[in-house]
Design an enzyme around this catalytic site. Structure first.
Site, PDB file in Angstrom:
ATOM      1  N   GLU A 109       0.838  -1.203   0.000  1.00  0.00           N
ATOM      2  CA  GLU A 109       0.000   0.000   0.000  1.00  0.00           C
ATOM      3  C   GLU A 109       0.872   1.251   0.000  1.00  0.00           C
ATOM      4  O   GLU A 109       2.003   1.241   0.489  1.00  0.00           O
ATOM      5  CB  GLU A 109      -0.918  -0.015   1.228  1.00  0.00           C
ATOM      6  CG  GLU A 109      -1.937  -1.138   1.149  1.00  0.00           C
ATOM      7  CD  GLU A 109      -3.084  -0.980   2.144  1.00  0.00           C
ATOM      8  OE1 GLU A 109      -4.240  -1.089   1.701  1.00  0.00           O
ATOM      9  OE2 GLU A 109      -2.838  -0.766   3.342  1.00  0.00           O
ATOM     10  N   CYS A 122       3.598   8.623   1.258  1.00  0.00           N
ATOM     11  CA  CYS A 122       4.073   7.645   2.250  1.00  0.00           C
ATOM     12  C   CYS A 122       4.337   6.333   1.504  1.00  0.00           C
ATOM     13  O   CYS A 122       3.427   5.693   1.002  1.00  0.00           O
ATOM     14  CB  CYS A 122       2.998   7.505   3.315  1.00  0.00           C
ATOM     15  SG  CYS A 122       3.393   6.320   4.590  1.00  0.00           S
ATOM     16  N   CYS A 129       6.379  -6.895   7.207  1.00  0.00           N
ATOM     17  CA  CYS A 129       7.436  -6.250   7.997  1.00  0.00           C
ATOM     18  C   CYS A 129       8.240  -7.312   8.736  1.00  0.00           C
ATOM     19  O   CYS A 129       7.704  -8.337   9.148  1.00  0.00           O
ATOM     20  CB  CYS A 129       6.841  -5.259   8.996  1.00  0.00           C
ATOM     21  SG  CYS A 129       8.118  -4.279   9.831  1.00  0.00           S
ATOM     22  N   CYS A 133       5.779  -5.040  16.032  1.00  0.00           N
ATOM     23  CA  CYS A 133       5.435  -4.109  17.112  1.00  0.00           C
ATOM     24  C   CYS A 133       3.948  -4.295  17.429  1.00  0.00           C
ATOM     25  O   CYS A 133       3.126  -4.401  16.517  1.00  0.00           O
ATOM     26  CB  CYS A 133       5.728  -2.679  16.684  1.00  0.00           C
ATOM     27  SG  CYS A 133       7.430  -2.475  16.151  1.00  0.00           S
ATOM     28  N   CYS A 136       0.943  -2.224  15.941  1.00  0.00           N
ATOM     29  CA  CYS A 136       0.990  -1.914  14.507  1.00  0.00           C
ATOM     30  C   CYS A 136       0.349  -3.014  13.678  1.00  0.00           C
ATOM     31  O   CYS A 136       0.723  -4.185  13.787  1.00  0.00           O
ATOM     32  CB  CYS A 136       2.451  -1.719  14.095  1.00  0.00           C
ATOM     33  SG  CYS A 136       2.641  -1.394  12.326  1.00  0.00           S
ATOM     34  N   CYS A 360      -1.402   5.988  10.055  1.00  0.00           N
ATOM     35  CA  CYS A 360      -0.157   5.364  10.504  1.00  0.00           C
ATOM     36  C   CYS A 360      -0.393   3.973  11.064  1.00  0.00           C
ATOM     37  O   CYS A 360      -1.262   3.772  11.906  1.00  0.00           O
ATOM     38  CB  CYS A 360       0.462   6.170  11.642  1.00  0.00           C
ATOM     39  SG  CYS A 360       0.966   7.776  11.187  1.00  0.00           S
TER      40      CYS A 360
HETATM   41  N1  SAH Z   1       8.819   0.557  10.279  1.00  0.00           N
HETATM   42  C1  SAH Z   1       9.090   1.940  10.330  1.00  0.00           C
HETATM   43  C2  SAH Z   1       8.313   2.693   9.301  1.00  0.00           C
HETATM   44  C3  SAH Z   1       6.814   2.633   9.457  1.00  0.00           C
HETATM   45  S1  SAH Z   1       6.302   4.211   9.908  1.00  0.00           S
HETATM   46  C4  SAH Z   1       8.821   2.470  11.713  1.00  0.00           C
HETATM   47  O1  SAH Z   1       8.249   1.756  12.511  1.00  0.00           O
HETATM   48  O2  SAH Z   1       9.230   3.582  11.987  1.00  0.00           O
HETATM   49  C5  SAH Z   1       4.740   3.958  10.590  1.00  0.00           C
HETATM   50  C6  SAH Z   1       4.607   4.756  11.849  1.00  0.00           C
HETATM   51  O3  SAH Z   1       3.298   4.549  12.402  1.00  0.00           O
HETATM   52  C7  SAH Z   1       5.576   4.308  12.914  1.00  0.00           C
HETATM   53  O4  SAH Z   1       5.976   5.392  13.701  1.00  0.00           O
HETATM   54  C8  SAH Z   1       4.716   3.397  13.724  1.00  0.00           C
HETATM   55  O5  SAH Z   1       5.258   3.192  14.994  1.00  0.00           O
HETATM   56  C9  SAH Z   1       3.413   4.118  13.742  1.00  0.00           C
HETATM   57  N2  SAH Z   1       2.282   3.245  14.048  1.00  0.00           N
HETATM   58  C10 SAH Z   1       2.226   1.909  13.927  1.00  0.00           C
HETATM   59  N3  SAH Z   1       1.002   1.458  14.266  1.00  0.00           N
HETATM   60  C11 SAH Z   1       0.280   2.544  14.611  1.00  0.00           C
HETATM   61  C12 SAH Z   1      -1.071   2.718  15.023  1.00  0.00           C
HETATM   62  N4  SAH Z   1      -1.894   1.695  15.113  1.00  0.00           N
HETATM   63  N5  SAH Z   1      -1.492   3.971  15.277  1.00  0.00           N
HETATM   64  C13 SAH Z   1      -0.662   5.026  15.121  1.00  0.00           C
HETATM   65  N6  SAH Z   1       0.610   4.917  14.720  1.00  0.00           N
HETATM   66  C14 SAH Z   1       1.085   3.690  14.465  1.00  0.00           C
HETATM   67 FE1  SF4 Z   2       7.146  -2.763  11.295  1.00  0.00          FE
HETATM   68 FE2  SF4 Z   2       5.000  -1.511  12.219  1.00  0.00          FE
HETATM   69 FE3  SF4 Z   2       7.056  -1.968  13.846  1.00  0.00          FE
HETATM   70 FE4  SF4 Z   2       7.303  -0.141  11.890  1.00  0.00          FE
HETATM   71  S1  SF4 Z   2       5.914  -0.037  13.656  1.00  0.00           S
HETATM   72  S2  SF4 Z   2       8.791  -1.736  12.459  1.00  0.00           S
HETATM   73  S3  SF4 Z   2       6.031  -1.093  10.311  1.00  0.00           S
HETATM   74  S4  SF4 Z   2       5.774  -3.535  12.896  1.00  0.00           S
END
Ligand code: SAH
Ligand code: SF4
Length: 376
Positions: A109, A122, A129, A133, A136, A360
């Site tokens: 996406e 974006c 991934c 986390c 996420c 995000c």
């Molecule tokens: N993997 C990289 C790039 C992805 S950026 C990283 O983690 O930085 C996506 C951003 O959205 C990251 O800051 C992530 O922590 C945040 N994010 C992930 N899940 C989210 C959620 N459910 N609500 C808001 N932000 C979220």
């Molecule tokens: Fe991967 Fe989501 Fe963690 Fe970023 S925040 S490293 S996209 S699992």
């Protein structure tokens, strides 16, 4: 698994279904080497490069300053591809989300977020991934494969097609696409080589010409590649921090066990070029009752002491099965007040594209690794 075998296992295909080589993503000297192999003069590579990146041409027949026989050779052996669009969704707030399919059928996406002052694209770096986390949604899709430099660039080039940003699409008063954030699916620093190759072409004045000041790479904290990224690319850095201490961070982000906060923040302090005018962005998602108290905010303020930074407070975007709730707005405002009282810039990020699951951490595709690979 060693680094090179990992890279091979998760590598992106460079040939299309007809066995033609994808030219997007190859740098000037690589294209030059291919042409010389074909017995062509080296200077043609610059002309081809210009057609690809400055004019957005996808057919060799449109490359008017190339001789006809060369155009035929190119058409037989090479391709300038774009991802296939599976769906396009427009949010009420004008955010657009696309589901894009790569040449081997894998899907990612991409999101475009327009505001009055800028247009931010974006971009995804992996299908799925490497990490998981807990808050996420992307993290629930195991890594299928890395995107190659061509596939990262093709996302940007496809957006330029749709937004009519190429010169052949007519003169525009102002560009819609001004900024790129590597914040889509995937952890860009676990696919560093490909991301770096793509961003170099993105930033090259004869490439897409998007300045490093308009590009931000977001990482969950892959420490060894942070400095390398600063030295080689010099793009803006965003860190997904989300907790003010190791105990809590390790609970919600497993990568913290590998690269704890001390090491991560040391890398941030040493990030090349970081200064009051080039600050690091820390992203902090507010999870109700987990990381959102005034004490957490104070701890965060102490933790980031002396790092030129801004803290983006992100209301948690809920998804079914996450087990987390978003903190109430009043609580987020209280959290921001503590940080602001300590002298930090701590804006609350307005969620964009929530109605189309484009916000995000919500990006995800149906792509899965083939069963054969899963059993390896
Ligand atoms: N993997 C990289 C790039 C992805 S950026 C990283 O983690 O930085 C996506 C951003 O959205 C990251 O800051 C992530 O922590 C945040 N994010 C992930 N899940 C989210 C959620 N459910 N609500 C808001 N932000 C979220
Ligand atoms: Fe991967 Fe989501 Fe963690 Fe970023 S925040 S490293 S996209 S699992």
């Amino acid at each position: 698994m060693g680094i090179s075998s990992h890279a091979e296992k998760f590598a992106a295909p460079r040939l299309d279904a007809q066995g033609r080589i994808e030219l997007v993503g190859l740098n000037l000297s690589q294209i030059q080497a291919l042409l010389v192999e074909d017995g062509q003069p080296a200077f043609r590579s610059k002309q081809i490069w210009n057609w690809i990146y400055q004019r957005g041409v996808t057919s060799f027949d449109d490359m008017a300053n190339l001789p006809k026989d060369l155009r035929q050779i190119l058409t037989d052996k090479y391709v300038i591809d774009r991802p296939k669009v599976i769906s396009e969704q427009k949010s009420r707030d004008r955010t657009i989300k696309w589901l894009l399919e790569m040449s081997d059928g894998q899907q990612v996406e991409m999101v475009f977020i327009p505001t009055p002052s800028r247009g931010t694209l974006c971009v995804s770096s992996q299908v799925g991934c490497t990490l998981t986390c807990r808050f996420c949604h992307t993290g629930t899709q195991p890594l299928v494969r890395n995107l190659g430099p061509h596939e990262i660039l093709q996302q940007v080039m496809y957006a330029k097609d749709v937004l009519e940003e190429w010169p052949s699409q007519g003169e525009k008063q102002a560009r819609d696409l001004t900024n790129i954030v590597m914040m889509g699916m995937g952890e860009p620093l676990y696919n560093y080589e490909n991301v770096a190759e793509a961003l170099k072409i993105c930033m090259h004045p004869d490439g897409l010409g998007i300045s490093k000041r308009h590009i931000t790479l977001s990482t969950s904290g892959v420490v060894p590649q942070i400095i390398q990224c600063g030295e080689e690319l010099g793009v803006n850095l965003a860190i997904s921090l989300h907790a003010p201490n190791n105990e809590l961070r390790s609970e919600i982000m497993a990568i913290n066990n590998k690269y704890p906060l001390e090491e991560l923040l040391e890398a941030c302090r040493n990030y090349p070029g970081v200064s009051a005018s080039r600050r690091i962005t820390f992203e902090y998602v507010l999870l109700d009752g987990v990381n959102d108290t005034d004490d957490h905010a104070q701890e965060l303020a102490r933790l980031l002491y002396n790092i030129p930074c801004k803290i983006n407070l992100i209301p948690f975007n809920a998804w079914a099965g996450s087990g987390f709730q978003c903190s109430p707005l009043k609580r987020i405002e209280g959290f921001a007040r503590v940080l602001e009282g300590a002298g930090y810039d701590a804006p609350i990020r307005r969620p964009r594209g929530r109605d189309i699951l484009a916000a995000c951490g919500q990006l995800k595709s149906e792509s899965q690794r083939k069963v054969r690979e899963q059993n390896e």
